[in-house]
Design an enzyme around this catalytic site. Structure first.
Site, PDB file in Angstrom:
ATOM      1  N   TRP A 105     -11.512 132.144  40.512  1.00  0.00           N
ATOM      2  CA  TRP A 105     -12.412 131.319  40.745  1.00  0.00           C
ATOM      3  C   TRP A 105     -13.908 131.752  41.341  1.00  0.00           C
ATOM      4  O   TRP A 105     -14.894 131.244  40.928  1.00  0.00           O
ATOM      5  CB  TRP A 105     -11.829 130.164  41.502  1.00  0.00           C
ATOM      6  N   ASP A 175     -16.372 128.028  48.571  1.00  0.00           N
ATOM      7  CA  ASP A 175     -15.808 127.025  47.656  1.00  0.00           C
ATOM      8  C   ASP A 175     -14.264 126.841  48.511  1.00  0.00           C
ATOM      9  O   ASP A 175     -13.477 127.603  48.112  1.00  0.00           O
ATOM     10  CB  ASP A 175     -15.578 127.596  46.091  1.00  0.00           C
ATOM     11  N   LYS A 199      -6.450 118.626  45.319  1.00  0.00           N
ATOM     12  CA  LYS A 199      -5.591 119.583  46.077  1.00  0.00           C
ATOM     13  C   LYS A 199      -5.093 118.689  47.155  1.00  0.00           C
ATOM     14  O   LYS A 199      -4.266 118.204  47.180  1.00  0.00           O
ATOM     15  CB  LYS A 199      -6.100 120.749  46.353  1.00  0.00           C
TER      16      LYS A 199
HETATM   17  C1  LIG Z   1     -10.930 127.257  44.188  1.00  0.00           C
HETATM   18  C2  LIG Z   1     -11.148 126.509  43.129  1.00  0.00           C
HETATM   19  N1  LIG Z   1     -12.423 126.345  42.617  1.00  0.00           N
HETATM   20  C3  LIG Z   1     -12.922 125.585  41.603  1.00  0.00           C
HETATM   21  C4  LIG Z   1     -12.131 124.960  40.956  1.00  0.00           C
HETATM   22  C5  LIG Z   1     -12.466 123.750  39.844  1.00  0.00           C
HETATM   23  O1  LIG Z   1     -12.404 122.541  39.997  1.00  0.00           O
HETATM   24  P1  LIG Z   1     -12.929 121.367  39.103  1.00  0.00           P
HETATM   25  O2  LIG Z   1     -11.954 121.383  38.013  1.00  0.00           O
HETATM   26  O3  LIG Z   1     -12.865 120.297  40.066  1.00  0.00           O
HETATM   27  O4  LIG Z   1     -14.084 121.686  38.650  1.00  0.00           O
HETATM   28  C6  LIG Z   1     -10.725 124.949  41.118  1.00  0.00           C
HETATM   29  C7  LIG Z   1      -9.724 124.146  40.304  1.00  0.00           C
HETATM   30  O5  LIG Z   1      -8.631 124.377  40.388  1.00  0.00           O
HETATM   31  C8  LIG Z   1     -10.357 125.960  42.104  1.00  0.00           C
HETATM   32  O6  LIG Z   1      -8.995 125.997  42.350  1.00  0.00           O
END
Ligand SMILES: Cc1ncc(COP(=O)(O)O)c(C=O)c1O
Length: 363
Positions: A105, A175, A199
């Site tokens: 991520w 994030d 989550k």
């Molecule tokens: C740490 C992290 N950042 C970003 C995201 C992306 O999230 P979204 O699908 O809401 O854009 C996720 C999705 O699992 C994640 O675990």
């Protein structure tokens, strides 16, 4: 409503929610606040919904002990949209943003961030397979960085920061999607945190942005109005129709969090659950966790079976016992048990008991 659970769900998000929260949400769906109609039918400009947003914001402020100079926003587009919206809102076109690369991520955040200016990886654990968090002392932090972006819990790789890093005068942006509200944080270390809600809070699409006042004021002219932090702050996140049901579920999850005893209590509970799985993994060579013990995630336990040909059998047998969604992230492979705040102890005992049994039969 009796228990409708037939499975223990270890999905990484959208993830298990407490049954009592789902039951409360169901009541609000039928007739919200005795209005005689559903929350889904309520005007977002009505006093009831405005009050709900205000309460939910206050709950987040209380849970994280946010000082007044941090703003709380409820935006759309999930966490991924923030990978672009952060530079659009906070980064002048010629300024440099620093990224700490610790897994899937943070890499995605960096790749997207590069589209908006000279982004730089200032530390990375790529060479060791994202098995650890590079120590802050080794980050190439310098005054010329406009901010530094981190992903404190890497959902796909199962690696997690063990404390809130001190970046000195460089504003830190995190994030927190997969660890938001799972532990107390030292908010003064952060200029901004953001988290997709799917989550620990439930609904997809909603992203909670918490941003410090002094970082605002330099949004690029092309920033879409509905994603402009400052404009949304001025309109209490209601420039356009907010994700009403998602905000409602977030409110219910925050009530539930308080009923559990708050962040310190859920943190201790989360640590104890993840430790029981890691202990089993470390007992011998049958299972393997690629992350060094000090940096293992409390939320996403990533592991594998050394005899990889057994992985599909493990998943099939687990599923037959009602233990579902244990496959690892598509990029990382292997296995993953996600243990967010709402994961019941019964689920963790059922998982460790199955893992023990599987190892005894195939080890
Ligand atoms: C740490 C992290 N950042 C970003 C995201 C992306 O999230 P979204 O699908 O809401 O854009 C996720 C999705 O699992 C994640 O675990």
């Amino acid at each position: 409503m009796g228990s409708f659970r037939r499975t223990y769900n270890f999905a990484a998000g959208p993830a298990t929610l407490p049954q009592e929260v789902l039951e409360r949400a169901r009541a609000g769906l039928a007739d919200w606040q005795d209005l005689g109609y559903s929350l889904l039918e309520a005007p977002f400009t009505g006093d009831e919904f405005k009050a709900l947003m205000e309460t939910t914001q206050q709950q987040i402020r209380t849970a994280l002990a946010l000082p007044d100079h941090y703003h709380v926003l409820f935006l759309q587009g999930g966490a991924s949209a923030q990978f672009s919206l952060i530079p659009l809102n906070l980064l002048p076109p010629t300024a440099t943003a620093g990224y700490v690369e610790t897994g899937h991520w943070s890499t995605r955040a960096f790749e997207e961030g590069q589209r908006y200016g000279p982004a730089q990886v200032i530390a990375s654990s790529r060479d060791s397979g994202f098995d650890r968090i590079p120590p802050v002392s080794q980050w190439a932090l310098s005054e010329h960085l406009h901010y530094c972006h981190i992903t404190p819990n890497e959902t796909a790789n199962g690696v997690q920061f063990q404390s809130d890093p001190d970046c000195g005068s460089v504003p830190l942006i995190a994030d927190m999607t997969s660890e938001f509200l799972s532990r107390p944080i030292d908010i003064k270390r952060y200029g901004m945190i953001y988290a997709g809600a799917q989550k620990n809070l439930g609904p997809t699409g909603l992203v909670i942005v918490i941003v410090r006042e002094d970082l605002l004021g330099g949004a690029r002219p092309e920033t879409p109005t509905v994603f402009n932090y400052q404009l949304q702050i001025a309109q209490q996140s209601r420039i356009n129709t907010p994700l009403m049901f998602a905000v409602y579920l977030t409110h219910l999850m925050l009530v539930w969090l308080e009923e559990q005893g708050g962040l310190k209590t859920v943190q201790a509970h989360n640590i104890s659950q993840s430790q029981s799985v890691y202990r089993l993994i470390d007992e011998d060579d049958f299972f393997h966790c690629p992350v060094i013990p000090e940096h293992r995630s409390v939320m996403n336990v990533c592991f594998s079976i050394r005899a990889t040909q057994l992985t599909q059998r493990f998943l099939a047998e687990a599923s037959a016992r009602g233990l579902v969604n244990l496959a690892g992230h598509s990029q990382a492979g292997g296995l993953r048990a996600s243990l967010y705040n709402a994961q019941p102890d019964d689920a963790v005992s059922a998982l460790t008991s199955f893992m023990n049994d599987f190892r005894r039969r195939y080890g």
